[in-house]
Design an enzyme around this catalytic site. Structure first.
Site, PDB file in Angstrom:
ATOM      1  N   LYS A 132     -13.813   9.370   4.885  1.00  0.00           N
ATOM      2  CA  LYS A 132     -14.700  10.271   5.603  1.00  0.00           C
ATOM      3  C   LYS A 132     -14.817   9.826   7.053  1.00  0.00           C
ATOM      4  O   LYS A 132     -15.410   8.780   7.338  1.00  0.00           O
ATOM      5  CB  LYS A 132     -16.077  10.285   4.938  1.00  0.00           C
ATOM      6  CG  LYS A 132     -16.038  10.722   3.473  1.00  0.00           C
ATOM      7  CD  LYS A 132     -17.416  10.635   2.840  1.00  0.00           C
ATOM      8  CE  LYS A 132     -17.365  11.067   1.375  1.00  0.00           C
ATOM      9  NZ  LYS A 132     -18.714  10.960   0.741  1.00  0.00           N
TER      10      LYS A 132
ATOM     11  N   TYR B 292       0.815  -1.214   0.000  1.00  0.00           N
ATOM     12  CA  TYR B 292       0.000   0.000   0.000  1.00  0.00           C
ATOM     13  C   TYR B 292       0.852   1.268   0.000  1.00  0.00           C
ATOM     14  O   TYR B 292       0.381   2.328  -0.418  1.00  0.00           O
ATOM     15  CB  TYR B 292      -0.916   0.042   1.226  1.00  0.00           C
ATOM     16  CG  TYR B 292      -1.877  -1.107   1.356  1.00  0.00           C
ATOM     17  CD1 TYR B 292      -2.241  -1.894   0.265  1.00  0.00           C
ATOM     18  CD2 TYR B 292      -2.443  -1.410   2.587  1.00  0.00           C
ATOM     19  CE1 TYR B 292      -3.115  -2.953   0.397  1.00  0.00           C
ATOM     20  CE2 TYR B 292      -3.341  -2.460   2.735  1.00  0.00           C
ATOM     21  CZ  TYR B 292      -3.669  -3.232   1.638  1.00  0.00           C
ATOM     22  OH  TYR B 292      -4.539  -4.276   1.795  1.00  0.00           O
TER      23      TYR B 292
ATOM     24  N   ARG C 155     -18.017   8.298   8.482  1.00  0.00           N
ATOM     25  CA  ARG C 155     -18.400   6.929   8.154  1.00  0.00           C
ATOM     26  C   ARG C 155     -17.993   5.949   9.258  1.00  0.00           C
ATOM     27  O   ARG C 155     -18.552   4.868   9.367  1.00  0.00           O
ATOM     28  CB  ARG C 155     -17.743   6.515   6.835  1.00  0.00           C
ATOM     29  CG  ARG C 155     -18.396   7.091   5.600  1.00  0.00           C
ATOM     30  CD  ARG C 155     -19.592   6.231   5.172  1.00  0.00           C
ATOM     31  NE  ARG C 155     -20.358   6.880   4.134  1.00  0.00           N
ATOM     32  CZ  ARG C 155     -20.060   6.834   2.833  1.00  0.00           C
ATOM     33  NH1 ARG C 155     -18.980   6.188   2.445  1.00  0.00           N
ATOM     34  NH2 ARG C 155     -20.826   7.435   1.955  1.00  0.00           N
TER      35      ARG C 155
END
Length: 298
Positions: free
Chosen positions: A252, A59, A255
């Site tokens: 976000k 990643y 969330r």
């Protein structure tokens, strides 16, 4: 936030809900930029109780995760970190050292609960390659650098090759898993019941996020409406109640509270069965499509 724990065959445990630091944050090869937004969202996730972080060498976000851990102020021994090796597969011990240094987890006596996985099986050109890589994984566990070892994206042939010579078999296989990709050939029962290998999922929200017009559109909307939650939370509940580790992510912070609602939700047996049955009539794979035929559900 009290996230249920899943016990692994080696006696260690892992939270059934994890915050992912990859899909929404993945960096292209060669990108050395520092993502301050990721640090802030990950720090917020940790402070809200998402103490299981899903990471990977591939990643390119290990430094940000390390910075978030330091800034969050949560005791490191309360954290569960899953990391995965891929680019460093030819020298796993060195790759692990690099990852620990980037995440600043090699400097502390009280370390998080660390798990290392081999990220993808596509490095191997023969069964001997699987055996050699797994021997390296067993060595890093013996060294004390990780508590548990496992794999990711492995199919049955890959695991069979690994298990032939393993003295300390994988305890987890993290795969793309959701109602539209439940895996053919009773693969999940084979993993869990035959070999004691637990299952982690990624892309678990696919029916709501990536295939919103699939056959689960109405059932998910109905269940979400009746329970006062969202379709993604229904899917997280389906995974967790199935004993599958659910890895999800977001850019976000709001969330995170939405996803945490899954801890107050229980799907009925009928609802679980409906999602499983209806989901099985449709197929959608979003990861590594270059290695699979369009209708391959393995």
């Amino acid at each position: 936030m009290d996230i249920p724990l899943l016990e692994l065959r080696d006696g260690n445990k892992i939270p059934l809900l994890a915050f992912g630091t990859g899909t929404a944050w993945f960096k292209e090869v060669g990108d050395t930029s520092f993502n301050h937004e990721l640090v802030e969202v990950t720090k917020t996730a940790i402070r809200k109780g998402f103490h299981h972080l899903d990471c990977a060498e591939m990643y390119g976000t290990e430094e940000e995760v390390g910075a978030a851990i330091q800034a969050a102020g949560v005791p490191r021994e309360s954290l569960f970190i899953t990391n995965k090796v891929a680019p460093g597969i030819d020298d796993i011990p060195a790759a692990v050292e690099r990852s620990l240094a980037k995440m600043k987890l090699d400097y502390f006596d009280l370390k998080p609960h660390l798990r290392y996985l081999i990220h993808i099986p596509f490095f191997a050109e023969s069964d001997d390659d699987f055996a050699r890589a797994w021997t390296s994984m067993e060595d890093i566990k013996k060294s004390g650098k990780t508590r548990s070892i496992g794999v990711s994206n492995y199919l049955r042939p890959h695991l069979e090759a690994t298990l032939r010579t393993a003295s300390d078999p994988p305890v987890l296989n993290q795969i793309e898993y959701h109602p539209y990709l439940q895996r053919a050939g009773a693969y999940v029962p084979w993993l869990r019941e035959r070999h004691g290998i637990q299952v982690g999922s990624f892309k678990g929200l696919t029916p709501a996020v990536r295939c919103p017009d699939g056959p689960l559109r109405e059932p998910l909307a109905r269940m979400a409406r009746e329970k006062g939650i969202t379709e993604p939370v229904v899917l997280l509940a389906w995974l967790m109640q199935s004993g599958i580790v659910a890895v999800t992510t977001t850019r976000k912070p709001g969330r995170l509270d939405e996803y945490a609602q899954v801890l107050q939700v229980t799907l009925t047996e009928a609802e679980m069965a409906e999602i499983t049955k209806v989901g099985g009539t449709y197929h959608c794979r979003t990861s590594w499509p270059e290695y699979f035929e369009p209708d391959d559900r393995s």
